[in-house]
Design an enzyme around this catalytic site. Structure first.
Site, PDB file in Angstrom:
ATOM      1  N   HIS A   3       0.827  -1.215   0.000  1.00  0.00           N
ATOM      2  CA  HIS A   3       0.000   0.000   0.000  1.00  0.00           C
ATOM      3  C   HIS A   3       0.856   1.258   0.000  1.00  0.00           C
ATOM      4  O   HIS A   3       2.071   1.203   0.200  1.00  0.00           O
ATOM      5  CB  HIS A   3      -0.971   0.002   1.191  1.00  0.00           C
ATOM      6  CG  HIS A   3      -0.319   0.090   2.539  1.00  0.00           C
ATOM      7  ND1 HIS A   3       0.117   1.264   3.084  1.00  0.00           N
ATOM      8  CD2 HIS A   3      -0.053  -0.871   3.453  1.00  0.00           C
ATOM      9  CE1 HIS A   3       0.628   1.040   4.278  1.00  0.00           C
ATOM     10  NE2 HIS A   3       0.554  -0.274   4.523  1.00  0.00           N
ATOM     11  N   CYS A  14       3.665  -4.370   6.649  1.00  0.00           N
ATOM     12  CA  CYS A  14       3.195  -4.225   5.272  1.00  0.00           C
ATOM     13  C   CYS A  14       4.333  -3.741   4.379  1.00  0.00           C
ATOM     14  O   CYS A  14       5.391  -3.327   4.856  1.00  0.00           O
ATOM     15  CB  CYS A  14       2.044  -3.222   5.204  1.00  0.00           C
ATOM     16  SG  CYS A  14       0.483  -3.863   5.837  1.00  0.00           S
TER      17      CYS A  14
END
Length: 142
Positions: free
Chosen positions: A97, A113
């Site tokens: 992301h 992440c």
């Protein structure tokens, strides 16, 4: 006669199967060691971007997954509603992301992440949507 009909039928099927054969195969190869993500489509390198993976005390999982779901304006329920725009989820709560902490790209900085520049995350998100989740693979190595 049956052989000729079978050959004709096979020929017709092959003419209509390239749509499936030409479906994009999108692969994001993420290297924790070099903090980079190389995006290939149908075997050809399209992009190479800096990323940030897990900082000390956190883990970015290694392995290979197909993309599971997309979320354009996601916010983390686990980390104080932190923004995770253009999220491509691949393993539970782990996603590729966008980040707005641009100065840390290229070195570990996340809770696990894979973070990208917003422009790059938007591009990967769009490519994953076009290719389809089943045709999008995320591979993370040390």
């Amino acid at each position: 006669m049956k052989t000729i009909l079978a050959a004709a039928a096979a020929s017709l099927l092959l003419q209509f199967s390239p749509v499936a054969a030409q479906a994009a195969t999108l692969v994001a190869n993420i290297s924790i060691g070099t903090q980079t993500m190389t995006v290939t489509e149908n075997g050809f390198v399209k992009y190479r971007w800096k990323v940030s993976t897990a900082r000390n005390g956190y883990v970015t999982p290694t392995g290979s997954w197909s993309a599971k779901w997309l979320s354009r304006d996601h916010r983390s329920r686990k980390y104080d509603n932190a923004p995770m725009p253009y999220a491509v989820f691949f393993n539970g709560g782990y996603a590729v992301h966008a980040t707005f902490d641009l100065k840390r790209l290229g070195r570990p900085a996340s809770h696990g992440c894979v973070r990208l520049h917003p422009d790059n995350a938007a591009q990967f998100f769009s490519l994953a949507r076009q290719a389809g989740l089943a045709n999008t693979r995320v591979i993370i190595t040390r």
